[in-house]
Design a protein around this motif. Structure first.
Motif, PDB file in Angstrom:
ATOM      1  N   LYS A  31     -12.284  -0.095   5.803  1.00 49.05           N
ATOM      2  CA  LYS A  31     -13.758  -0.158   5.692  1.00 49.05           C
ATOM      3  C   LYS A  31     -14.419   0.184   7.034  1.00 49.05           C
ATOM      4  CE  LYS A  31     -13.786  -4.380   3.836  1.00 49.05           C
ATOM      5  NZ  LYS A  31     -12.522  -4.537   3.129  1.00 49.05           N
ATOM      6  N   GLU A  57     -10.706 -10.771  -4.896  1.00 52.19           N
ATOM      7  CA  GLU A  57     -11.606 -11.809  -4.353  1.00 52.19           C
ATOM      8  C   GLU A  57     -11.246 -13.213  -4.836  1.00 52.19           C
ATOM      9  OE1 GLU A  57     -15.708 -10.684  -4.732  1.00 52.19           O
ATOM     10  OE2 GLU A  57     -15.278  -8.737  -3.863  1.00 52.19           O
ATOM     11  N   LEU A  58      -9.968 -13.381  -5.129  1.00 51.83           N
ATOM     12  CA  LEU A  58      -9.503 -14.713  -5.541  1.00 51.83           C
ATOM     13  C   LEU A  58      -9.450 -15.641  -4.332  1.00 51.83           C
ATOM     14  CD1 LEU A  58      -7.842 -16.651  -7.526  1.00 51.83           C
ATOM     15  CD2 LEU A  58      -5.835 -15.647  -6.437  1.00 51.83           C
ATOM     16  N   ASP A  59      -9.876 -16.846  -4.501  1.00 54.29           N
ATOM     17  CA  ASP A  59      -9.566 -17.889  -3.517  1.00 54.29           C
ATOM     18  C   ASP A  59      -9.346 -19.190  -4.284  1.00 54.29           C
ATOM     19  OD1 ASP A  59     -12.116 -18.684  -4.206  1.00 54.29           O
ATOM     20  OD2 ASP A  59     -13.002 -18.285  -2.256  1.00 54.29           O
ATOM     21  N   PRO A  91       0.824  -1.216   0.000  1.00 57.07           N
ATOM     22  CA  PRO A  91       0.000   0.000   0.000  1.00 57.07           C
ATOM     23  C   PRO A  91       0.858   1.267   0.000  1.00 57.07           C
ATOM     24  CG  PRO A  91      -0.072  -1.077   2.148  1.00 57.07           C
ATOM     25  CD  PRO A  91       0.744  -1.954   1.275  1.00 57.07           C
ATOM     26  N   GLY A 115      -4.846  -4.730   6.943  1.00 61.20           N
ATOM     27  CA  GLY A 115      -5.691  -5.530   6.045  1.00 61.20           C
ATOM     28  C   GLY A 115      -6.306  -6.688   6.801  1.00 61.20           C
ATOM     29  N   ALA A 116      -7.651  -6.705   6.866  1.00 59.90           N
ATOM     30  CA  ALA A 116      -8.347  -7.724   7.664  1.00 59.90           C
ATOM     31  C   ALA A 116      -9.163  -8.657   6.772  1.00 59.90           C
ATOM     32  CB  ALA A 116      -9.233  -7.056   8.706  1.00 59.90           C
ATOM     33  N   GLY A 117      -8.562  -9.080   5.656  1.00 60.42           N
ATOM     34  CA  GLY A 117      -9.190 -10.111   4.825  1.00 60.42           C
ATOM     35  C   GLY A 117      -8.820 -11.485   5.362  1.00 60.42           C
ATOM     36  N   GLY A 118      -9.027 -12.512   4.565  1.00 59.81           N
ATOM     37  CA  GLY A 118      -8.713 -13.878   5.000  1.00 59.81           C
ATOM     38  C   GLY A 118      -7.267 -14.001   5.453  1.00 59.81           C
ATOM     39  N   ILE A 119      -6.353 -13.358   4.720  1.00 54.08           N
ATOM     40  CA  ILE A 119      -4.937 -13.508   5.074  1.00 54.08           C
ATOM     41  C   ILE A 119      -4.600 -12.723   6.341  1.00 54.08           C
ATOM     42  CG2 ILE A 119      -2.583 -13.010   4.272  1.00 54.08           C
ATOM     43  CD1 ILE A 119      -3.468 -13.986   1.499  1.00 54.08           C
ATOM     44  N   GLY A 120      -5.203 -11.542   6.525  1.00 53.42           N
ATOM     45  CA  GLY A 120      -4.980 -10.783   7.765  1.00 53.42           C
ATOM     46  C   GLY A 120      -5.381 -11.608   8.978  1.00 53.42           C
ATOM     47  N   GLN A 167      -3.828  -8.473  -3.030  1.00 51.99           N
ATOM     48  CA  GLN A 167      -2.829  -8.839  -4.046  1.00 51.99           C
ATOM     49  C   GLN A 167      -3.196  -8.279  -5.413  1.00 51.99           C
ATOM     50  OE1 GLN A 167      -4.422 -11.898  -2.687  1.00 51.99           O
ATOM     51  NE2 GLN A 167      -2.923 -12.481  -1.155  1.00 51.99           N
ATOM     52  N   HIS A 198     -13.383 -17.678  13.112  1.00 49.92           N
ATOM     53  CA  HIS A 198     -12.127 -16.923  13.041  1.00 49.92           C
ATOM     54  C   HIS A 198     -12.227 -15.639  13.870  1.00 49.92           C
ATOM     55  CE1 HIS A 198     -10.512 -19.663  10.139  1.00 49.92           C
ATOM     56  NE2 HIS A 198     -11.556 -19.513   9.366  1.00 49.92           N
TER      57      HIS A 198
HETATM   58  P1  NAP Z   1      -8.615  -9.610   0.740  1.00 49.02           P
HETATM   59  O1  NAP Z   1      -9.616 -10.507   1.339  1.00 49.02           O
HETATM   60  O2  NAP Z   1      -8.953  -8.887  -0.492  1.00 49.02           O
HETATM   61  O3  NAP Z   1      -8.220  -8.583   1.871  1.00 49.02           O
HETATM   62  C1  NAP Z   1      -7.318  -7.559   1.685  1.00 49.02           C
HETATM   63  C2  NAP Z   1      -7.450  -6.553   2.816  1.00 49.02           C
HETATM   64  O4  NAP Z   1      -6.546  -5.506   2.592  1.00 49.02           O
HETATM   65  C3  NAP Z   1      -8.818  -5.969   2.902  1.00 49.02           C
HETATM   66  O5  NAP Z   1      -9.239  -6.138   4.256  1.00 49.02           O
HETATM   67  C4  NAP Z   1      -8.657  -4.493   2.538  1.00 49.02           C
HETATM   68  O6  NAP Z   1      -9.454  -3.845   3.515  1.00 49.02           O
HETATM   69  C5  NAP Z   1      -7.173  -4.246   2.685  1.00 49.02           C
HETATM   70  N1  NAP Z   1      -6.601  -3.430   1.622  1.00 49.02           N
HETATM   71  C6  NAP Z   1      -6.765  -3.567   0.282  1.00 49.02           C
HETATM   72  N2  NAP Z   1      -6.053  -2.616  -0.381  1.00 49.02           N
HETATM   73  C7  NAP Z   1      -5.417  -1.881   0.551  1.00 49.02           C
HETATM   74  C8  NAP Z   1      -4.538  -0.764   0.502  1.00 49.02           C
HETATM   75  N3  NAP Z   1      -4.195  -0.225  -0.649  1.00 49.02           N
HETATM   76  N4  NAP Z   1      -4.078  -0.272   1.650  1.00 49.02           N
HETATM   77  C9  NAP Z   1      -4.425  -0.800   2.824  1.00 49.02           C
HETATM   78  N5  NAP Z   1      -5.269  -1.863   2.943  1.00 49.02           N
HETATM   79  C10 NAP Z   1      -5.751  -2.388   1.817  1.00 49.02           C
HETATM   80  O7  NAP Z   1      -7.304 -10.383   0.437  1.00 49.02           O
HETATM   81  P2  NAP Z   1      -6.394 -11.336   1.313  1.00 49.02           P
HETATM   82  O8  NAP Z   1      -6.684 -11.231   2.772  1.00 49.02           O
HETATM   83  O9  NAP Z   1      -5.036 -11.001   0.848  1.00 49.02           O
HETATM   84  O10 NAP Z   1      -6.778 -12.756   0.856  1.00 49.02           O
HETATM   85  C11 NAP Z   1      -6.581 -13.177  -0.502  1.00 49.02           C
HETATM   86  C12 NAP Z   1      -7.594 -14.199  -0.850  1.00 49.02           C
HETATM   87  O11 NAP Z   1      -7.283 -15.420  -0.199  1.00 49.02           O
HETATM   88  C13 NAP Z   1      -8.942 -13.759  -0.368  1.00 49.02           C
HETATM   89  O12 NAP Z   1      -9.738 -13.367  -1.491  1.00 49.02           O
HETATM   90  C14 NAP Z   1      -9.497 -14.909   0.348  1.00 49.02           C
HETATM   91  O13 NAP Z   1     -10.670 -15.389  -0.261  1.00 49.02           O
HETATM   92  C15 NAP Z   1      -8.448 -16.001   0.281  1.00 49.02           C
HETATM   93  N6  NAP Z   1      -8.309 -16.495   1.633  1.00 49.02           N
HETATM   94  C16 NAP Z   1      -9.359 -17.148   2.166  1.00 49.02           C
HETATM   95  C17 NAP Z   1      -9.292 -17.587   3.448  1.00 49.02           C
HETATM   96  C18 NAP Z   1     -10.445 -18.347   4.052  1.00 49.02           C
HETATM   97  O14 NAP Z   1     -10.393 -18.719   5.199  1.00 49.02           O
HETATM   98  N7  NAP Z   1     -11.501 -18.624   3.325  1.00 49.02           N
HETATM   99  C19 NAP Z   1      -8.181 -17.351   4.214  1.00 49.02           C
HETATM  100  C20 NAP Z   1      -7.126 -16.674   3.647  1.00 49.02           C
HETATM  101  C21 NAP Z   1      -7.214 -16.228   2.353  1.00 49.02           C
HETATM  102  P3  NAP Z   1      -9.761  -2.281   3.526  1.00 49.02           P
HETATM  103  O15 NAP Z   1      -9.873  -1.899   2.073  1.00 49.02           O
HETATM  104  O16 NAP Z   1     -11.021  -2.145   4.278  1.00 49.02           O
HETATM  105  O17 NAP Z   1      -8.629  -1.702   4.246  1.00 49.02           O
END
Ligand code: NAP
Ligand code: FAD
Ligand code: SF4
Length: 680
Positions: free
Chosen positions: A572, A663-665, A480, A511-516, A635, A588
């Motif tokens: 968000k 939104e890749l998984d 970022p 970042g609080a997505g799946g990886i966070g 990513q 989680h």
């Molecule tokens: P993600 O789900 O897209 O989360 C990325 C996080 O980063 C979001 O919370 C976003 O929140 C933040 N973000 C995005 N751009 C940013 C920026 N420029 N600056 C600061 N924050 C930013 O992606 P991920 O966590 O990397 O996971 C990748 C994929 O792996 C996911 O789509 C997920 O489906 C998959 N995965 C799934 C699981 C599972 O248990 N099912 C577990 C791990 C991974 P804000 O924009 O609100 O800040």
């Protein structure tokens, strides 16, 4: 071919039910698929179940079918109420019996009670469930009598439709189970009050079902063996009900371990294998009829151990049969390494069902798509280069090679698996290793030419003797645009999880997505603590052996942590973790919360320096004086090879993260790759 039924003597021993016999102890447990409600759904269901029957399973229990409108979760759901329904179900029973005449199939009768999503729901008392927006109507005595007749009618019609039996669900918070507990049954007539009164309705239903179908038809009762609720049943109450069911002539008792409104995970990947089977074992000691156990039994050796230890007579594997319909045959033939193991992610099965979508399987996208995803020989065999051996590249290569194409799979690292090699390091995601083992085997079996440690270049691909190039090169972590993002205290999730760079005591996760969330679980994990039945029980406050009310009443929890102070941040304004999986996200969120992770939304990142991470939250400035900042900010696609290959005129395509990173998984990566490879 070697036969290994002697490796699993218990799993492959027949079971005599008196009036009929099961050929083995492997059961495909009930799971709603959503096919029932789609166009030509019963034709699709017929092939879905027939595929599992051919795969060697001894008995199948269908997804839940409502006996009437009141019990239908959505009014449009499948029912067994009249002759039209019989005709639909005959498609299923005929297909299964044709595929494997010795495979039994039972229809599950499910009345959703207060869990329905319409205003016609009924329950013992007018008490709303926390997971339904509707208040059910309290049943009158006339309603109760009508319902008993509806259950019996449904069972009678199931027999007419060619089923070998029925299972009636008396657990999970559905109608029958709500009669058993005082907090959902506040009646003061003969169906409420004492336990004897509260079990009257389930017993009357089952008596009527038995009478309706006669003696030579399998009748299974699904019992709430542990509800995972403070207000649940005691062991004695559960046993009293099971004995009463035995007395009225039920053939088999199937044990179930939760109510849908409970807040203890029973299916997610962090639940240890066979975690709940000892509960069945304890009940089984007091009963004479066969018992089914279930939950997280995903490989034949697990089932064999459960049976060998005397904890059950039959092992139910619902999701594992979605993941691999051939599981039983492969086990019998000593081909365990070829089993596509269910990793308990819930992403394509339970999450889909609870979102009103058709179920499938993350590791097996053919599941529930049997009639539309068919492997055919290609008209022209091609030489295909696939770049990247992550989930997308592995699924594409093995599918295309199995169809007869000549596939070379290039991988820059020394192993296949891509990001799954990182995912499997998260505590509770160890099952992901099974998918890597499965694909390693498939690559060998299908004759894919695997080239590890080979970072392939565009020049090589253009000059190579390939008809097509498929880029499955995945993603690169997003950095970022924050002032000070290159400060030494900033690391990426790859640095943390893969390269094991040191992480301080005070940490901010951006970042609080799946990886966070996964990173939080990783850094809060207490080193040396392994996931076992005992540590799982301590963490979630379950007493498997003492069996207090619902299995959890009054049980203390013990949460091991690394002791770090961690902030999990997002920009968000929505609640943190809201985008996680429908059926596992809550686990989680609870897990990281219990470990003291502070979750913050509406964050604006200002800068990072020696003082720490400077942020504002709703406009108010603060400094998080952390020693480490871990970037988990999503990513971007990694597809640097694409444009030069395309310009060269060679056919090139993108799959998985290289195609769309947002939104890749792995579910999308494997599904897309498999579908593309079926078309090539
Ligand atoms: P993600 O789900 O897209 O989360 C990325 C996080 O980063 C979001 O919370 C976003 O929140 C933040 N973000 C995005 N751009 C940013 C920026 N420029 N600056 C600061 N924050 C930013 O992606 P991920 O966590 O990397 O996971 C990748 C994929 O792996 C996911 O789509 C997920 O489906 C998959 N995965 C799934 C699981 C599972 O248990 N099912 C577990 C791990 C991974 P804000 O924009 O609100 O800040
Ligand atoms: P990748 O897995 O990234 O694979 C790409 C491959 O290409 C890599 O092996 C790379 O080395 C190789 N490569 C790149 N360039 C070249 C080149 N020039 N030459 C040769 N090889 C090259 N998803 C879920 O569905 N559920 C989860 O629970 C889940 N948990 C996760 C937890 C973590 C910690 C992480 C990091 C990811 C998780 N994911 C999860 C996401 C999932 O792993 C990815 O969505 C999936 O791996 C994407 O697959 P892919 O094949 O597109 O890419
Ligand atoms: Fe198992 Fe996941 Fe497939 Fe569901 S989607 S059957 S949990 S591997």
């Amino acid at each position: 071919m070697s036969y290994a039924t002697d490796t699993y003597p218990h799993l492959f021993s027949p079971l005599d039910l008196g009036h009929t016999q099961l050929k083995n102890r492997a059961l495909m447990g009930s799971m709603h698929t959503g096919l029932e409600e789609t166009e030509n759904g019963f034709e699709k269901l017929a092939e879905y179940y027939a595929t599992r029957a051919r795969g060697g399973v001894g008995m199948i229990i269908t997804g839940g079918i409502s006996p009437n409108d009141e019990g239908n979760p959505l009014l449009s759901g499948a029912k067994m109420q009249n002759q039209k329904d019989v005709l639909n179900h005959q498609l299923v029973t005929a297909a299964v019996h044709k595929a494997a005449p010795d495979c039994k199939i039972c229809m599950q009768i499910l009345h959703s009670g207060r869990y329905v999503h319409h205003d016609g729901g009924v329950a013992p008392s007018a008490i709303q469930a926390p997971i339904s927006p509707f208040v059910p109507k309290a049943m009158t005595i006339a309603d109760i009598q009508q319902h008993i007749e509806d259950f019996a009618n449904s069972a009678r019609l199931a027999k007419e439709a060619g089923y070998d039996g029925v299972e009636v669900i008396g657990s999970a918070g559905y109608l029958l189970s709500t009669f058993l507990l005082e907090f959902t049954n506040q009646r003061d007539d003969q169906y409420g009050g004492s336990y004897e009164n509260r079990m009257r309705f389930p017993l009357e239903v089952m008596t009527a079902v038995r009478e309706a179908v006669g003696k030579d038809f399998i009748v299974v009762y699904r019992l709430a063996a542990m509800e995972m609720l403070d207000q649940g049943s005691t062991f004695d109450e559960t046993l009293t009900l099971a004995k009463a069911m035995q007395k009225i002539g039920i053939d088999i008792i199937s044990t179930h371990f939760t109510w849908h409104e409970a807040r203890v995970p029973t299916l997610a990947t962090m639940v240890p294998r066979a975690a709940f089977t000892k509960v069945t074992g304890r009940l089984r000691k007091h009963l004479d009829i066969p018992m089914i156990t279930s939950n997280r039994i995903n490989m034949p050796e697990v089932a064999e151990q459960v049976l060998r230890e005397g904890d059950a007579d039959i092992c139910s594997m619902a999701r594992p049969m979605l993941a691999d319909p051939e599981l039983v045959n492969k086990s019998a033939q000593g081909r365990e390494d070829e089993i596509n193991t269910c990793i308990a992610c819930n992403q394509a099965c339970m999450d889909h069902v609870f979102n009103g979508q058709q179920a499938s399987c993350l590791v097996n996208p053919y599941a529930c798509n049997e009639t539309i995803m068919v492997k055919t020989s290609p008209a022209h065999k091609k030489r295909i280069a696939v770049v990247g051996a992550g989930p997308a590249g592995m699924a594409y290569s093995t599918t295309a090679a199995e169809r007869g194409h000549e596939v070379t799979l290039f991988e820059s690292s020394d192993k296949i698996g891509g990001q799954f090699n990182i995912a499997k390091r998260i505590p509770g995601k160890e099952e992901f290793e099974e998918t890597l083992r499965y694909f390693a085997n498939q690559i060998e079996l299908t004759g894919v030419n695997l080239k590890l440690n080979h970072r392939v270049t565009d020049k090589e691909l253009i000059a190579g003797d390939f008809d097509e190039v498929v880029l499955a090169t995945g993603v690169s972590p997003r950095v970022p645009n924050i002032e000070g993002v290159s400060h030494p205290k900033v690391i990426s999730y790859l640095d943390c999880l893969l390269d094991k760079k040191p992480v301080g005591q005070k940490v901010a996760v951006i970042g609080a997505g799946g990886i966070g969330f996964d990173v939080c679980e990783y850094i809060m994990h207490q080193p040396g603590v392994e996931l076992t039945r005992e540590t799982f029980a301590q963490e979630w406050g379950i007493d498997f052996s003492g069996h207090p009310r619902g299995g959890i009443a009054g049980v203390e929890t013990h949460i091991p942590t690394s002791g770090r102070e961690v902030y999990l941040l997002q920009r968000k304004t929505t609640s943190v973790g809201r985008g996680l999986g429908k059926t596992t996200g809550w686990t989680h969120r609870i897990q990281v919360k219990k470990r003291g992770v502070k979750m913050m939304a509406s964050v604006e990142y200002k800068k990072i320096n020696d003082e720490g991470l400077h942020i504002t939250v709703n406009g108010v400035a603060q400094i998080l004086d952390v020693d480490t900042v871990i970037l988990c900010a999503g990513q971007d696609p990694l597809r640097e090879l694409y444009s030069s290959i395309e310009t060269s005129g060679k056919k090139v395509s993108l799959i998985g993260g290289a195609d769309v990173a947002s939104e890749l998984d792995a579910k999308r990566a494997i599904d897309q790759a498999t579908r593309c490879a079926l078309e090539v």
